[in-house]
Design a protein around this motif. Structure first.
Motif, mmCIF file in Angstrom:
data_model
loop_
_atom_site.group_PDB
_atom_site.id
_atom_site.type_symbol
_atom_site.label_atom_id
_atom_site.label_comp_id
_atom_site.label_asym_id
_atom_site.label_seq_id
_atom_site.Cartn_x
_atom_site.Cartn_y
_atom_site.Cartn_z
ATOM 1 N N ARG A 46 0.838 -1.211 0.000
ATOM 2 C CA ARG A 46 0.000 0.000 0.000
ATOM 3 C C ARG A 46 0.869 1.257 0.000
ATOM 4 O O ARG A 46 0.562 2.245 -0.688
ATOM 5 N N GLU A 47 1.953 1.234 0.779
ATOM 6 C CA GLU A 47 2.854 2.392 0.836
ATOM 7 C C GLU A 47 3.512 2.652 -0.518
ATOM 8 O O GLU A 47 3.628 3.809 -0.953
ATOM 9 N N VAL A 48 3.938 1.589 -1.183
ATOM 10 C CA VAL A 48 4.568 1.738 -2.499
ATOM 11 C C VAL A 48 3.585 2.352 -3.483
ATOM 12 O O VAL A 48 3.913 3.292 -4.221
ATOM 13 N N VAL A 49 2.366 1.865 -3.489
ATOM 14 C CA VAL A 49 1.338 2.383 -4.400
ATOM 15 C C VAL A 49 1.029 3.849 -4.086
ATOM 16 O O VAL A 49 0.897 4.679 -4.995
ATOM 17 N N ASP A 50 0.923 4.171 -2.808
ATOM 18 C CA ASP A 50 0.575 5.538 -2.403
ATOM 19 C C ASP A 50 1.650 6.556 -2.796
ATOM 20 O O ASP A 50 1.334 7.698 -3.160
ATOM 21 N N PHE A 51 2.934 6.173 -2.672
ATOM 22 C CA PHE A 51 4.025 7.134 -2.893
ATOM 23 C C PHE A 51 4.632 7.051 -4.292
ATOM 24 O O PHE A 51 5.542 7.813 -4.609
ATOM 25 N N LEU A 52 4.129 6.147 -5.129
ATOM 26 C CA LEU A 52 4.748 5.898 -6.430
ATOM 27 C C LEU A 52 4.901 7.168 -7.254
ATOM 28 O O LEU A 52 5.946 7.403 -7.869
ATOM 29 N N ARG A 53 3.868 7.994 -7.280
ATOM 30 C CA ARG A 53 3.895 9.195 -8.122
ATOM 31 C C ARG A 53 4.278 10.457 -7.344
ATOM 32 O O ARG A 53 4.266 11.560 -7.906
ATOM 33 N N LYS A 54 4.582 10.298 -6.068
ATOM 34 C CA LYS A 54 4.890 11.467 -5.237
ATOM 35 C C LYS A 54 6.388 11.720 -5.115
ATOM 36 O O LYS A 54 6.841 12.860 -5.184
ATOM 37 N N LYS A 55 7.177 10.666 -4.921
ATOM 38 C CA LYS A 55 8.616 10.833 -4.751
ATOM 39 C C LYS A 55 9.313 9.491 -4.993
ATOM 40 O O LYS A 55 8.647 8.439 -5.002
ATOM 41 N N PRO A 56 10.621 9.493 -5.223
ATOM 42 C CA PRO A 56 11.339 8.227 -5.390
ATOM 43 C C PRO A 56 11.172 7.337 -4.158
ATOM 44 O O PRO A 56 11.036 7.828 -3.028
ATOM 45 N N ILE A 57 11.178 6.054 -4.374
ATOM 46 C CA ILE A 57 10.990 5.076 -3.294
ATOM 47 C C ILE A 57 12.269 4.263 -3.144
ATOM 48 O O ILE A 57 12.862 3.842 -4.139
ATOM 49 N N LEU A 58 12.682 4.064 -1.907
ATOM 50 C CA LEU A 58 13.835 3.207 -1.619
ATOM 51 C C LEU A 58 13.358 2.012 -0.805
ATOM 52 O O LEU A 58 13.016 2.141 0.374
ATOM 53 N N LEU A 59 13.296 0.852 -1.448
ATOM 54 C CA LEU A 59 12.946 -0.386 -0.752
ATOM 55 C C LEU A 59 14.218 -0.999 -0.200
ATOM 56 O O LEU A 59 15.191 -1.195 -0.940
#
Length: 368
Positions: free
Chosen positions: A23-36
């Motif tokens: 859910r977090e990945v989907v929510d932030f996908l278009r907002k800022k880069p994601i670091l898993l």
């Protein structure tokens, strides 16, 4: 098809145990880069692949080990970010193992990556095993960090489901131990489940192979082989054995199994195997004459010698293989374990060695 490919999730709905993280990945996908971030084998890359599939996005997968310095990052990553998606609605840029950018030879790599991250409109997802080095501080600040933890109970549930599908008889305790031996690494657990499931029955005593060959050590070996086969710097390769607990015979077997996967050029391949054969000659001299001073030559040949055998390193991802010799030895031992147990009992009464009992007693062949 092996278990890791056959049962690899194809959609986010098939990923169990990480609902919150998804859910977090989907929510932030278009907002800022994601670091898993998280340990090896937790499914970070698979999660991103499933996300792209569900969104019908093109996925551009890049591995940070293939581009390390400022110039390479601007060329490879910059091109991926600037090129428009031809067939899909959008695209996701996946940069795997971003924590692989380190050392003097990678100077300027992190600032270059940061600059590109701020220019693009495409979603960027990075993965890392350990992103806590101070040089990644700005990447951490500019990204949404999402930890992908190891969940042992989820892995056991997945293994149990696969066993039902494949008709493998195994108790839950054994599955739990397979997971524990592999330190909750789902990919490693699947590999070992397949390895042990040849006759569709897995008993707890069958786990001896895994107990004798802990996964953490194997991951270390894979890392070492990758460094030798990818680098062209002899000094980098030469110092590897000081940091890894691996004997020369085992290293030679791993290199023998994987050189042909990395070195595609015929001349490179010939030079590498010639170097390997010279190391083997020195090993033979040590065994025959106990000339232990030859160890220094073996070390140089198996590390720096193999590294400089190539004109240019292969920049693509290579899936390394365990040496078949060790696996075949284990299979042979397991298939002959019952006969050996009987020979042990008989040898006591006959006052013979176990080896001689198996070899010389005519009736032993009827126990095969």
């Amino acid at each position: 098809m092996n278990f890791t490919d056959k049962y690899k999730p194809k959609s986010l709905k098939e990923i169990e145990g990480y609902e919150k993280e998804v859910r977090e990945v989907v929510d932030f996908l278009r907002k800022k880069p994601i670091l898993l971030y998280g340990a090896t084998g937790t499914g970070k890359t698979t999660l991103v692949q499933c996300l792209a599939e569900d969104l019908n996005y093109e996925l551009i997968e890049l591995n940070a080990s293939d581009f390390r310095n400022k110039e390479q990052i601007n060329t490879i990553v910059g091109e991926a970010l600037n090129q428009r998606s031809l067939f899909k609605k959008g695209k996701i840029i996946l940069i795997d193992e971003v924590d692989g950018i380190s050392g003097r030879e990678d100077y300027g790599g992190v600032p270059a990556l940061l600059a590109l991250m701020q220019k693009t409109n495409y979603p960027i997802i990075m993965t890392a095993n350990d992103p806590w080095d101070k040089k990644f501080a700005l990447i951490r600040q500019k990204s949404k960090m999402i930890e992908i933890k190891k969940v042992g109970s989820v892995i056991c549930k997945v293994l149990k489901k696969i066993c039902l599908i494949e008709g493998i008889k195994v108790d839950e305790k054994t599955l739990t131990e397979i997971t524990a031996i592999n330190n909750n690494d789902i990919r490693a657990s699947l590999i070992d489940l397949e390895l042990l499931s040849g006759n569709k029955i897995i008993k707890n005593e069958d786990l001896e192979l895994l107990r004798d060959n802990p996964r953490e050590r194997e991951e270390t070996i894979f890392s070492m082989i990758q460094l030798i086969l990818k680098t062209k710097d002899p000094h980098t390769a030469l110092n590897l054995l000081e940091n890894y607990n691996l004997d020369y015979e085992e290293l030679k077997s791993w290199l023998d199994e994987n050189i042909a996967l990395e070195y595609r050029n015929k001349e490179d391949l010939a030079k590498a195997y010639d170097t390997l054969s010279k190391a083997d000659v020195f090993m033979g001299r040590i065994m025959r004459w106990q000339h232990w001073r030859f160890l220094v030559y073996i070390n140089e040949l198996l590390t720096a010698g193999i590294a400089i055998s190539k004109k240019e390193p292969n920049t693509g991802f290579i899936k390394y293989k365990r040496p078949e010799r060790f696996l075949n030895i284990w299979r042979f031992n397991m298939s002959n374990k019952e006969n050996k147990d009987k020979a042990i009992e008989i040898s006591k009464d006959l006052h013979l060695s176990i080896k001689r009992t198996i070899k010389e007693m005519p009736y032993m062949r009827f126990l095969q």
